[in-house]
Write a protein that holds these residues in place. Structure first.
Motif, PDB file in Angstrom:
ATOM      1  N   ALA A  48     -59.294 -72.675 -27.888  1.00 61.16           N
ATOM      2  CA  ALA A  48     -60.020 -71.378 -28.546  1.00 61.16           C
ATOM      3  C   ALA A  48     -60.327 -71.872 -29.820  1.00 61.16           C
ATOM      4  N   ASP A  49     -59.492 -72.478 -30.702  1.00 64.65           N
ATOM      5  CA  ASP A  49     -59.612 -72.769 -31.995  1.00 64.65           C
ATOM      6  C   ASP A  49     -60.693 -73.929 -32.140  1.00 64.65           C
ATOM      7  N   ILE A  50     -60.815 -74.806 -30.925  1.00 63.62           N
ATOM      8  CA  ILE A  50     -61.825 -75.745 -31.097  1.00 63.62           C
ATOM      9  C   ILE A  50     -63.232 -75.061 -30.735  1.00 63.62           C
ATOM     10  N   LYS A  51     -63.498 -74.265 -29.877  1.00 63.17           N
ATOM     11  CA  LYS A  51     -64.627 -73.479 -29.570  1.00 63.17           C
ATOM     12  C   LYS A  51     -64.883 -72.696 -30.729  1.00 63.17           C
ATOM     13  N   ALA A  52     -63.781 -72.207 -31.526  1.00 59.12           N
ATOM     14  CA  ALA A  52     -64.278 -71.233 -32.636  1.00 59.12           C
ATOM     15  C   ALA A  52     -64.809 -72.216 -33.967  1.00 59.12           C
ATOM     16  N   ALA A  53     -64.480 -73.660 -33.939  1.00 56.90           N
ATOM     17  CA  ALA A  53     -64.863 -74.419 -34.945  1.00 56.90           C
ATOM     18  C   ALA A  53     -66.298 -74.936 -34.653  1.00 56.90           C
ATOM     19  N   GLY A  54     -67.003 -74.494 -33.625  1.00 55.19           N
ATOM     20  CA  GLY A  54     -68.292 -74.713 -33.246  1.00 55.19           C
ATOM     21  C   GLY A  54     -68.331 -75.837 -32.161  1.00 55.19           C
ATOM     22  N   VAL A  55     -67.467 -76.608 -31.436  1.00 58.12           N
ATOM     23  CA  VAL A  55     -67.405 -77.396 -30.659  1.00 58.12           C
ATOM     24  C   VAL A  55     -67.635 -76.505 -29.062  1.00 58.12           C
ATOM     25  N   HIS A  56     -68.555 -76.915 -28.685  1.00 58.72           N
ATOM     26  CA  HIS A  56     -68.848 -76.433 -27.172  1.00 58.72           C
ATOM     27  C   HIS A  56     -69.369 -77.674 -26.221  1.00 58.72           C
ATOM     28  N   THR A  57     -68.649 -78.555 -26.231  1.00 54.28           N
ATOM     29  CA  THR A  57     -68.812 -79.639 -25.485  1.00 54.28           C
ATOM     30  C   THR A  57     -67.724 -79.774 -24.216  1.00 54.28           C
TER      31      THR A  57
END
Length: 134
Positions: free
Chosen positions: A90-99
């Protein structure tokens, strides 16, 4: 976000011969930690964790006759241990990473004593595994 990470989980290496690879790493100071396997449509994918130099190497032998997946090379990914896979993702996605390479994490209760993981790719196509062991 860095509080999610506990350290290097392992470096994965494809092998054409599991026994030769285990023997090689043992010969140069490594030690077999665990063995396992996963059934795939092509047959059993053999897995082994070898302790070496303060970290783990995950040896992966594709099923007989199967090729290393295109684009993965001999080192397909590296893994980072996390305490809470859902929070880290969730934190990685919140940082804008969607891969992320799958829509959901994988839960493998019988692999290496139980684990869950989720892969995403970096800017050069490198695969990064978030890994939570049970």
């Amino acid at each position: 976000m860095k509080e999610n990470y506990k350290g290097l989980g392992h470096i994965a290496v494809y092998t054409a011969d599991m026994e030769d690879s285990i023997a090689f790493y043992e010969k140069i100071g490594g030690a077999l930690f665990k063995r396992d396997g996963i059934m795939t449509p092509e047959g059993e994918k053999k897995l082994a964790l070898v302790e070496f130099g303060g970290f783990l190497i995950e040896l992966i032998e594709p099923p007989a006759g199967a090729l290393v997946p295109a684009g993965e090379g001999s080192i397909p990914h590296f893994a980072v241990y996390v305490d809470d896979l859902d929070k880290a993702a969730a934190d990685i996605k919140a940082a804008g990473v969607h891969t992320f390479t799958a829509p959901e994490k994988k839960v493998l209760p019988d692999t290496f004593g139980g684990l869950q993981n989720w892969f995403f790719t970096g800017p050069s196509g490198e695969q990064i595994e978030l890994l939570q062991m049970f």
